[in-house]
Motif scaffolding. Structure first.
Motif, PDB file in Angstrom:
ATOM      1  N   SER A 152      40.871  38.741  42.930  1.00 21.81           N
ATOM      2  CA  SER A 152      39.438  39.082  42.233  1.00 21.81           C
ATOM      3  C   SER A 152      38.970  40.465  43.003  1.00 21.81           C
ATOM      4  CB  SER A 152      39.711  38.039  41.560  1.00 21.81           C
ATOM      5  OG  SER A 152      40.378  37.205  40.682  1.00 21.81           O
TER       6      SER A 152
ATOM      7  N   GLN B  63      39.937  42.982  44.346  1.00 21.28           N
ATOM      8  CA  GLN B  63      40.657  43.977  42.512  1.00 21.28           C
ATOM      9  C   GLN B  63      39.338  44.293  42.078  1.00 21.28           C
ATOM     10  OE1 GLN B  63      43.452  44.875  41.077  1.00 21.28           O
ATOM     11  NE2 GLN B  63      41.997  46.293  40.241  1.00 21.28           N
ATOM     12  N   ASP B  64      38.070  43.317  41.835  1.00 21.68           N
ATOM     13  CA  ASP B  64      36.227  44.248  41.553  1.00 21.68           C
ATOM     14  C   ASP B  64      35.802  44.712  42.497  1.00 21.68           C
ATOM     15  OD1 ASP B  64      36.430  42.383  39.246  1.00 21.68           O
ATOM     16  OD2 ASP B  64      35.590  40.951  40.696  1.00 21.68           O
TER      17      ASP B  64
ATOM     18  N   GLY C 185      43.621  33.672  44.149  1.00 21.85           N
ATOM     19  CA  GLY C 185      43.597  34.481  42.981  1.00 21.85           C
ATOM     20  C   GLY C 185      42.310  34.304  42.552  1.00 21.85           C
ATOM     21  N   ILE C 186      41.048  33.727  43.573  1.00 24.42           N
ATOM     22  CA  ILE C 186      39.929  34.305  43.322  1.00 24.42           C
ATOM     23  C   ILE C 186      39.858  35.382  44.773  1.00 24.42           C
ATOM     24  CG2 ILE C 186      37.384  33.450  44.286  1.00 24.42           C
ATOM     25  CD1 ILE C 186      38.691  32.287  41.647  1.00 24.42           C
TER      26      ILE C 186
ATOM     27  N   ALA D  10      46.956  36.892  41.483  1.00 27.60           N
ATOM     28  CA  ALA D  10      45.961  37.909  41.088  1.00 27.60           C
ATOM     29  C   ALA D  10      46.212  37.717  39.354  1.00 27.60           C
ATOM     30  CB  ALA D  10      46.329  39.121  41.476  1.00 27.60           C
ATOM     31  N   VAL D  11      44.583  38.558  38.738  1.00 29.55           N
ATOM     32  CA  VAL D  11      44.242  38.329  37.067  1.00 29.55           C
ATOM     33  C   VAL D  11      45.314  40.009  36.367  1.00 29.55           C
ATOM     34  CG1 VAL D  11      43.846  36.276  37.414  1.00 29.55           C
ATOM     35  CG2 VAL D  11      41.876  38.085  37.408  1.00 29.55           C
TER      36      VAL D  11
ATOM     37  N   THR E  21      39.316  40.349  35.539  1.00 33.80           N
ATOM     38  CA  THR E  21      39.437  39.234  36.863  1.00 33.80           C
ATOM     39  C   THR E  21      37.853  38.559  36.047  1.00 33.80           C
ATOM     40  OG1 THR E  21      36.846  40.771  37.524  1.00 33.80           O
ATOM     41  CG2 THR E  21      39.173  40.916  38.352  1.00 33.80           C
TER      42      THR E  21
ATOM     43  N   TYR F 289      31.064  33.859  42.470  1.00 40.53           N
ATOM     44  CA  TYR F 289      32.638  33.312  43.028  1.00 40.53           C
ATOM     45  C   TYR F 289      31.775  32.453  44.098  1.00 40.53           C
ATOM     46  CZ  TYR F 289      35.049  37.140  40.786  1.00 40.53           C
ATOM     47  OH  TYR F 289      35.592  38.102  40.301  1.00 40.53           O
TER      48      TYR F 289
ATOM     49  N   HIS G 255      37.242  31.595  34.923  1.00 43.19           N
ATOM     50  CA  HIS G 255      37.969  31.776  35.961  1.00 43.19           C
ATOM     51  C   HIS G 255      39.171  30.721  35.702  1.00 43.19           C
ATOM     52  CE1 HIS G 255      34.410  32.315  37.352  1.00 43.19           C
ATOM     53  NE2 HIS G 255      34.258  32.025  38.516  1.00 43.19           N
TER      54      HIS G 255
ATOM     55  N   ALA H  99      42.192  33.245  37.425  1.00 42.41           N
ATOM     56  CA  ALA H  99      42.201  32.932  38.901  1.00 42.41           C
ATOM     57  C   ALA H  99      42.384  32.123  39.882  1.00 42.41           C
ATOM     58  CB  ALA H  99      40.976  33.614  39.170  1.00 42.41           C
TER      59      ALA H  99
END
Length: 227
Positions: free
Chosen positions: A40, A43-44, A36-37, A139-140, A143, A97, A131, A134
């Motif tokens: 993220s 995605q970021d 999930g991290i 996926a979120v 993020t 992160y 967090h 994530a």
């Protein structure tokens, strides 16, 4: 008191600890343990979120030691599609992160504690830990970095308590909380003349003591910001 939203992160603590230990030898495997991290971060990068953050050193200003392993530092930046030269990298990537994988002991405890306990999120008035979603492993929709960026910018807009000039650089410090009690959130940003960018955010127990320490020395770049 543990809240319902805190429990998912507490149940992920062992996995985060395992990832942090793995990061010293195999950063690819370490990040894979927290999918999930990783999702993220990607995605970021696609959303341009890292542009909102300044440069930061991965060497702690209090201990003089690396906060994250050098190999992990490079792997995170590669995952984010960012270029960085050790130990200077993107503050959002390293602080939001990278700190999850940090085993470095500091005078204020482990860096990742701000993301795994409720103090900072509560100070910001967030209903869930930054967090939490994530770390559930998928996926979120929003993020952790996007949530933190918005929260820190709002704090700076509403609760700036100090402005400093360090040569051509303007720095701002905000301290505030939305909770009725407990720690406050501190947000720090600098502007080199091309727009303000965030450096870090963390909880503080005593604004008065924090500000007294700031006022006791000449203006300088703080909290691992780089010249």
């Amino acid at each position: 008191m543990t809240t319902p939203d805190e429990q998912p992160v507490k149940s992920s603590t062992d996995r985060v600890d395992t990832a942090a230990r793995r990061a010293t030898e195999d950063p690819v495997a370490a990040l894979a343990l927290l999918p999930g991290i990783a999702a993220s971060i990607r995605q970021d990068a696609a959303d341009g979120m890292f542009d909102a953050w300044e440069l930061s050193t991965a060497v702690d200003e209090n201990t003089g030691e690396p906060v994250v392993p050098e190999a992990l530092f490079h792997h995170l930046h590669t995952t984010a599609g960012l270029t960085a030269t050790w130990p200077v990298g993107n503050a959002g990537l390293v602080h939001v992160y990278g700190y999850l994988f940090s085993l470095a002991d500091t005078p204020y405890g482990l860096k990742r504690e701000r993301w795994l306990d409720a103090e900072l999120a509560t100070a910001y008035g967030e209903r869930t830990l930054f967090h939490a979603e994530a770390l559930r492993g998928h996926a979120v929709s929003v993020t952790p970095l996007a949530r933190i960026t918005d929260a820190a910018r709002t704090l700076l807009a509403e609760h700036t308590v100090r402005e400093e000039r360090i040569g051509p650089v303007r720095a701002r410090i905000a301290i505030g909380r939305r909770a009725a009690s407990g720690p406050f959130a501190l947000a720090y940003a600098i502007d080199r003349g091309e727009g303000e960018r965030l450096v870090t955010t963390f909880p503080v127990s005593s604004p008065d003591q924090t500000l007294a320490a700031i006022d006791a020395e000449p203006p300088r770049l703080r909290w691992n910001a780089v010249e």
